[in-house]
Motif scaffolding. Structure first.
Motif, PDB file in Angstrom:
ATOM      1  N   GLN A  85      15.324 129.670 -14.748  1.00  0.00           N
ATOM      2  CA  GLN A  85      15.750 129.027 -13.498  1.00  0.00           C
ATOM      3  C   GLN A  85      16.333 130.050 -12.532  1.00  0.00           C
ATOM      4  OE1 GLN A  85      18.374 126.011 -15.068  1.00  0.00           O
ATOM      5  NE2 GLN A  85      16.816 124.407 -14.894  1.00  0.00           N
ATOM      6  N   SER A  86      17.099 130.995 -13.063  1.00  0.00           N
ATOM      7  CA  SER A  86      17.666 132.041 -12.222  1.00  0.00           C
ATOM      8  C   SER A  86      16.569 132.879 -11.583  1.00  0.00           C
ATOM      9  CB  SER A  86      18.593 132.924 -13.056  1.00  0.00           C
ATOM     10  OG  SER A  86      19.107 133.992 -12.275  1.00  0.00           O
ATOM     11  N   LEU A  87      15.546 133.214 -12.363  1.00  0.00           N
ATOM     12  CA  LEU A  87      14.453 134.038 -11.835  1.00  0.00           C
ATOM     13  C   LEU A  87      13.582 133.256 -10.849  1.00  0.00           C
ATOM     14  CD1 LEU A  87      13.607 135.974 -15.092  1.00  0.00           C
ATOM     15  CD2 LEU A  87      14.328 137.000 -12.922  1.00  0.00           C
ATOM     16  N   LEU A  88      13.439 131.967 -11.059  1.00  0.00           N
ATOM     17  CA  LEU A  88      12.700 131.150 -10.095  1.00  0.00           C
ATOM     18  C   LEU A  88      13.366 131.216  -8.721  1.00  0.00           C
ATOM     19  CD1 LEU A  88      11.936 128.022 -12.312  1.00  0.00           C
ATOM     20  CD2 LEU A  88      10.221 129.522 -11.285  1.00  0.00           C
ATOM     21  N   LEU A  89      14.714 131.174  -8.718  1.00  0.00           N
ATOM     22  CA  LEU A  89      15.446 131.266  -7.460  1.00  0.00           C
ATOM     23  C   LEU A  89      15.326 132.661  -6.862  1.00  0.00           C
ATOM     24  CD1 LEU A  89      18.702 129.262  -8.324  1.00  0.00           C
ATOM     25  CD2 LEU A  89      16.839 128.556  -6.821  1.00  0.00           C
ATOM     26  N   GLN A  90      15.454 133.698  -7.721  1.00  0.00           N
ATOM     27  CA  GLN A  90      15.358 135.068  -7.225  1.00  0.00           C
ATOM     28  C   GLN A  90      14.007 135.350  -6.576  1.00  0.00           C
ATOM     29  OE1 GLN A  90      16.538 138.246  -9.876  1.00  0.00           O
ATOM     30  NE2 GLN A  90      18.049 136.931 -10.892  1.00  0.00           N
ATOM     31  N   HIS A  91      12.962 134.787  -7.163  1.00  0.00           N
ATOM     32  CA  HIS A  91      11.615 135.027  -6.647  1.00  0.00           C
ATOM     33  C   HIS A  91      11.226 134.039  -5.545  1.00  0.00           C
ATOM     34  CE1 HIS A  91      10.072 138.177  -9.357  1.00  0.00           C
ATOM     35  NE2 HIS A  91      10.850 137.641 -10.288  1.00  0.00           N
ATOM     36  N   ASP A  92      12.169 133.103  -5.195  1.00  0.00           N
ATOM     37  CA  ASP A  92      11.849 132.065  -4.198  1.00  0.00           C
ATOM     38  C   ASP A  92      10.553 131.357  -4.564  1.00  0.00           C
ATOM     39  OD1 ASP A  92      14.038 132.285  -2.519  1.00  0.00           O
ATOM     40  OD2 ASP A  92      13.162 133.943  -1.405  1.00  0.00           O
TER      41      ASP A  92
END
Length: 339
Positions: free
Chosen positions: A43-50
């Motif tokens: 979930q954190s990486l989904l946000l980081q990658h938009d």
């Protein structure tokens, strides 16, 4: 970790997280067969990658554009006016308007993602209290936000639409003072609400300029509801030195005050003058018709929708806060103070 400017894919996120594409897909679909640690990392990486889901991309590129007008509480006469203005503006621009009541959620990212996946071009939040988490989630989803009469102005730079609440409170109180009233009370909304504060300060400014004292107990807070007028009006009218006039923070509260007066065999306006705020459809149909401050609610709804679409199109707006003018509308609920 630097994030690519290109649109992220499931494979991109999976590679960054060190998991399979299937695992990322499970996280996106809310599946329970993923460990909490892995879910949090993905979930954190989904946000980081938009990352924007394929469903959201399809919604962005197909069908009719929609703007969501979201309320925190039940709809009322005030809400109806806002909706009417937004719907009329949407019809003129070929944009659909969706009305909703926001459900309290501790998952702002999922809330923003759902709005984007539904194809919303912008969100209009009415009399809401959005947390920093909600504002961050909308920003990361790149979903424009316009607030109407926010209960508390966020510290972040958020676009908002309101009215000249201070000037309206000043005009309402000056009207009562011009009729000879000096014992004038005020019943408003939540103590921290920006619109309540502005209306109350307008009331106080008019009283101070006239040299009329604000007696103890004469300023009350509530939630801008009919019940607040009934209860608050009763408390004021039962004081040893009751007011001869009351300025209500909105029309619904004013109608509650009228009921409290009726229960005490007081006549409006012979025994008690009342001024409301908003000029919703209930004001001219009250008995007697309500003197009130007109807040241009339909115009506010229309301006909010057009502003949201301009933000969605990447246009620059002139101001992040717009106030539309209020105006006093005199009807039958006010009269000169009795002997």
């Amino acid at each position: 970790m630097p994030v690519s400017s290109r649109k992220a894919t499931l494979a991109t996120v999976a590679a960054s997280a060190g998991v399979s594409v299937a695992t990322v897909s499970k996280v996106l679909n809310g599946r329970s067969d993923v460990s909490p640690a892995t879910r949090s990392r993905v979930q954190s990486l989904l946000l980081q990658h938009d990352y924007v889901s394929s469903a959201a991309r399809r919604a962005e590129t197909s069908g009719r554009d929609t703007v969501e007008v979201q309320f925190d509480k039940e709809l009322n006469a005030y809400s109806t006016e806002i909706i009417q203005g937004a719907v009329e503006a949407g019809a003129a621009l070929g944009v659909g308007v969706v009305i909703s009541i926001r459900q309290q959620s501790d998952r702002p990212a999922a809330w923003a993602s759902d709005l984007l996946a539904a194809g919303r071009r912008a969100l209009i939040a009415v009399t809401s209290e959005l947390t920093p988490g909600h504002l961050t989630a909308l920003s990361r989803a790149r979903l424009p936000l316009v607030m109407i009469d926010p209960l508390n102005l966020p510290r972040a730079r958020v676009t908002s639409i309101g009215s000249t609440n201070f000037a309206g409170g000043l005009a309402a109180t000056q009207h009562l003072l011009s009729l000879g009233h000096r014992r004038i009370a005020y019943i408003g909304g939540h103590a921290t609400a920006a619109c309540h504060q502005a209306r109350m300060h307008g009331y106080r400014a008019a009283m101070e300029a006239e040299g009329a004292p604000v007696l103890p107990g004469y300023v009350q807070t509530g939630h801008f509801r009919y019940h607040d007028g009934v209860v608050g009006g009763a408390a004021l009218l039962d004081l040893p030195e009751p007011p001869t006039a009351i300025f209500a923070g909105n029309d619904a509260t004013a109608l509650g005050i009228i009921e409290a007066a009726r229960a005490r065999a007081l006549r409006i306006p012979a025994d008690l003058s009342i001024v409301g705020f908003d000029d919703t459809q209930i004001a001219p149909t009250a008995s007697p018709p309500l003197t009130t401050v007109r807040q241009p609610l339909r115009e506010m709804g229309g301006v909010a929708l057009r502003t949201g679409l301009r933000l969605a199109a990447g246009e620059k707006i002139d101001s992040h806060h717009v106030e539309l003018a209020t105006a006093l509308v005199v009807r039958g609920s006010t009269a000169s103070v009795g002997p």
